[in-house]
Design a protein around this motif. Structure first.
Motif, PDB file in Angstrom:
ATOM      1  N   PHE A   1     153.141  29.041  24.099  1.00  0.00           N
ATOM      2  CA  PHE A   1     153.029  29.801  25.341  1.00  0.00           C
ATOM      3  C   PHE A   1     151.713  29.454  26.044  1.00  0.00           C
ATOM      4  N   GLY A   2     150.639  29.417  25.277  1.00  0.00           N
ATOM      5  CA  GLY A   2     149.315  29.133  25.840  1.00  0.00           C
ATOM      6  C   GLY A   2     149.243  27.771  26.493  1.00  0.00           C
ATOM      7  N   LYS A   3     149.875  26.797  25.865  1.00  0.00           N
ATOM      8  CA  LYS A   3     149.901  25.435  26.401  1.00  0.00           C
ATOM      9  C   LYS A   3     150.653  25.418  27.739  1.00  0.00           C
ATOM     10  N   ASN A   4     151.793  26.085  27.771  1.00  0.00           N
ATOM     11  CA  ASN A   4     152.554  26.174  29.024  1.00  0.00           C
ATOM     12  C   ASN A   4     151.719  26.822  30.125  1.00  0.00           C
ATOM     13  N   LEU A   5     151.082  27.934  29.759  1.00  0.00           N
ATOM     14  CA  LEU A   5     150.278  28.649  30.746  1.00  0.00           C
ATOM     15  C   LEU A   5     149.128  27.773  31.252  1.00  0.00           C
ATOM     16  N   GLY A   6     148.558  26.981  30.352  1.00  0.00           N
ATOM     17  CA  GLY A   6     147.475  26.071  30.750  1.00  0.00           C
ATOM     18  C   GLY A   6     147.930  25.060  31.784  1.00  0.00           C
ATOM     19  N   THR A   7     149.152  24.573  31.642  1.00  0.00           N
ATOM     20  CA  THR A   7     149.698  23.625  32.621  1.00  0.00           C
ATOM     21  C   THR A   7     149.854  24.303  33.977  1.00  0.00           C
ATOM     22  N   ILE A   8     150.367  25.512  33.968  1.00  0.00           N
ATOM     23  CA  ILE A   8     150.563  26.247  35.228  1.00  0.00           C
ATOM     24  C   ILE A   8     149.213  26.545  35.875  1.00  0.00           C
ATOM     25  N   ILE A   9     148.223  26.866  35.063  1.00  0.00           N
ATOM     26  CA  ILE A   9     146.877  27.111  35.595  1.00  0.00           C
ATOM     27  C   ILE A   9     146.279  25.826  36.158  1.00  0.00           C
ATOM     28  N   ALA A  10     146.485  24.693  35.487  1.00  0.00           N
ATOM     29  CA  ALA A  10     145.984  23.414  36.020  1.00  0.00           C
ATOM     30  C   ALA A  10     146.594  23.142  37.397  1.00  0.00           C
ATOM     31  N   ASN A  11     147.896  23.406  37.546  1.00  0.00           N
ATOM     32  CA  ASN A  11     148.547  23.223  38.844  1.00  0.00           C
ATOM     33  C   ASN A  11     147.848  24.068  39.915  1.00  0.00           C
ATOM     34  N   LEU A  12     147.552  25.307  39.558  1.00  0.00           N
ATOM     35  CA  LEU A  12     146.919  26.200  40.532  1.00  0.00           C
ATOM     36  C   LEU A  12     145.506  25.742  40.866  1.00  0.00           C
ATOM     37  N   VAL A  13     144.791  25.234  39.870  1.00  0.00           N
ATOM     38  CA  VAL A  13     143.421  24.764  40.114  1.00  0.00           C
ATOM     39  C   VAL A  13     143.447  23.494  40.965  1.00  0.00           C
TER      40      VAL A  13
END
Lengths: 276, 276
Positions: A201-213
């Motif tokens: 889950f954390g890895k997925n969330l990190g990808t979504i956060i990278a997109n936002l950044v």
């Protein structure tokens, strides 16, 4: 004069009396079902509880898309589309009522009085049964033409048309046959499968956060919602995944913070937004 | 006093003298290679061509991430990282020089004087060898902490860590063994495989546009870059795919426009931004 903020969820309603940047009252009422009658009864109960307090205005956070004071999309709470409760609530509480999306109210509260206090550009995510999002630019809530911030519906698996919500909300945990709360309990007891679930889950969330950044380059990302309670079990993988995908070398260690206002953030944000 | 705008590409440099919302001069110089010597010669040539014109300021659009007047990421033009040409250019042109990302200069030009003139919230995409992006909020270029707008690096295939650029830039067409220009020629001649390639490209682009609409809810999306020349071959699929994925029922027919300033948009945008 104080403001009343109400946060309507699918199974509970939270409300605060907000004045001078603090909550004079902060209560929660169970909602047995997301239906019209049940919600009507909760509104009645709130009006009784606050009847000694004269409020200048009421802000209501809702789990759906709110556009020009109308709910236009609420797949998890269809009652909100079928029942235009605003005039009834105004009569009941004897104050003007304004409607907002709950995730946007949450992030605005965190910027005004919580984990992102004083920041100008912020993205907030609510990790719950769905993935909600809110964007603050230059200190103000950004809505675009009216409904910006739908992070959860970003397609992040184009070949299969799967969206961010499938990877970073309670929906992700369905394959484990347990709720995020149950899995957190198991992880706290040392269960390896549960820990692995939160890593993924954390890895997925990190990808979504990278997109936002990469797209919005905010100063800070704030995480709220029920699953944020398991922050310690996923945040390391989140930060690692984000750092690997953020393009700008100076942004790889983007600040990610857990929400500070807890379950009251949505109600506080609705109260503050209603005054603006 | 007029402004000089220079748009540095990997194979050509475009420059304009901009005054009173129009181009007094608009020229292009071939760049034999993206090297330091070659670019230095082009700058010399420009300084010779404009030596009769006194310019107040110079804006340079660059194919890379520009942060606080420094290029911090330029995978397709590494010279820009190795050579700090700003002081040399200021001496050569006898005017202050400011640096910008080329896609951001492009979208700002289209908002100021092109297809999105007068709009407040706009997303621009450059469909070329890569996928560039720029965001305008409330009529101003939005940069976040400095580098927002990296649409091309959005992960849109999370399981395989593939990014938007792989699906909606010249990179997408690599599997056909032909350049986008060659494929457009074939499509114009009625070739079915080429037409199919643009259909697929259009569908991918529609998904990326839906993501931007769900997140940022702009008034209009502007498409520029070389592949936008094949607009008629992909736009129908783009609009169809976007409509199927945009959450808000009132936004499904988001306005998508082809850039109006052609190859000069980047140089014009750099000229305008340099004055602000």
């Amino acid at each position: 004069m104080p403001t009343l903020g109400i946060d309507v969820g699918a199974s509970k309603v939270r409300y605060v009396i907000w004045e001078g940047n603090q909550a004079l009252l902060d209560e929660e009422v169970k909602l047995p079902a997301p239906g019209r009658e049940e919600l009507g009864r909760v509104f009645q109960e709130i009006s009784q509880k606050i009847k000694e307090t004269k409020v200048s205005t009421v802000g209501v956070g809702l789990p759906g898309t709110v556009e020009e004071e109308m709910v236009t999309y609420a797949p998890n709470f269809p009652t909100l589309l079928e029942w235009d409760f605003k005039p009834e609530l105004e009569k009941l509480l004897n104050a003007p009522v304004r409607l907002f999306n709950d995730a946007k109210a949450f992030v605005f509260a965190e910027v005004q009085a919580g984990a992102a206090k004083g920041k100008q550009n912020v993205v907030g995510l609510t990790l719950g049964s769905g993935l909600g999002g809110g964007i603050v630019f230059n200190g103000a809530l950004y809505l675009g033409k009216g409904t910006a911030g739908e992070v959860g519906h970003e397609i992040v698996d184009l070949p299969n048309r799967r969206e961010a919500e499938d990877f970073a909300s309670a929906k992700f945990f369905q394959k484990f046959g347990k709720s995020p709360d149950e899995l957190r309990q198991l992880a706290e007891d040392g269960d390896q499968t549960a820990k692995q679930a939160f890593n993924e889950f954390g890895k997925n969330l990190g990808t979504i956060i990278a997109n936002l950044v990469n797209l919005l380059d905010p100063e800070v990302i704030v995480l709220g919602g029920g699953i944020a309670g398991a922050y310690d079990f996923f945040i390391e993988e989140t930060k690692k995944a984000a750092a690997g995908l953020i393009v700008n070398p100076n942004r790889k260690n983007i600040e990610i913070k857990k929400a500070a206002l807890g379950n009251s953030a949505g109600a506080i944000g609705a109260a503050i937004l209603a005054k603006i």
